[in-house]
Scaffold this motif. Structure first.
Motif, PDB file in Angstrom:
ATOM      1  N   HIS A 186       0.856  -1.185   0.000  1.00 47.58           N
ATOM      2  CA  HIS A 186       0.000   0.000   0.000  1.00 47.58           C
ATOM      3  C   HIS A 186       0.896   1.240   0.000  1.00 47.58           C
ATOM      4  N   TRP A 238      -1.762   1.278   5.654  1.00 45.30           N
ATOM      5  CA  TRP A 238      -2.999   1.167   6.425  1.00 45.30           C
ATOM      6  C   TRP A 238      -2.897   1.943   7.725  1.00 45.30           C
ATOM      7  N   GLY A 240      -6.161   3.040   2.241  1.00 46.85           N
ATOM      8  CA  GLY A 240      -7.113   1.967   1.972  1.00 46.85           C
ATOM      9  C   GLY A 240      -6.581   1.049   0.888  1.00 46.85           C
ATOM     10  N   THR A 241      -7.274  -0.044   0.663  1.00 47.76           N
ATOM     11  CA  THR A 241      -6.887  -0.963  -0.390  1.00 47.76           C
ATOM     12  C   THR A 241      -7.575  -0.524  -1.680  1.00 47.76           C
TER      13      THR A 241
END
Length: 59
Positions: free
Chosen positions: A15, A19, A24-25
């Motif tokens: 990422h 996180w 966010g993903t």
């Protein structure tokens, strides 16, 4: 990661906005890193920018 020749199928998704930092993903903010470089990026708190399909690591 610069100079890494590990195939993408052996890599982890990283990422770009972690996180723990509110990321966010989202496929637009994920890059592939081999396990060695993924650990290095986290240990050294490295950042990257994405322009189109090019990822530039700030090492």
């Amino acid at each position: 990661y610069p100079g890494c020749s590990v195939p993408g199928t052996w890599c982890d998704a990283h990422h770009l906005v972690w996180w723990c930092r509110g990321g966010g993903t989202d496929i637009m903010f994920l890059v592939l890193l081999c396990p060695r470089h993924h650990t290095l990026v986290h240990e050294q708190d490295l950042m990257a920018t994405v322009t189109g399909s090019t990822v530039t690591w700030h090492v």
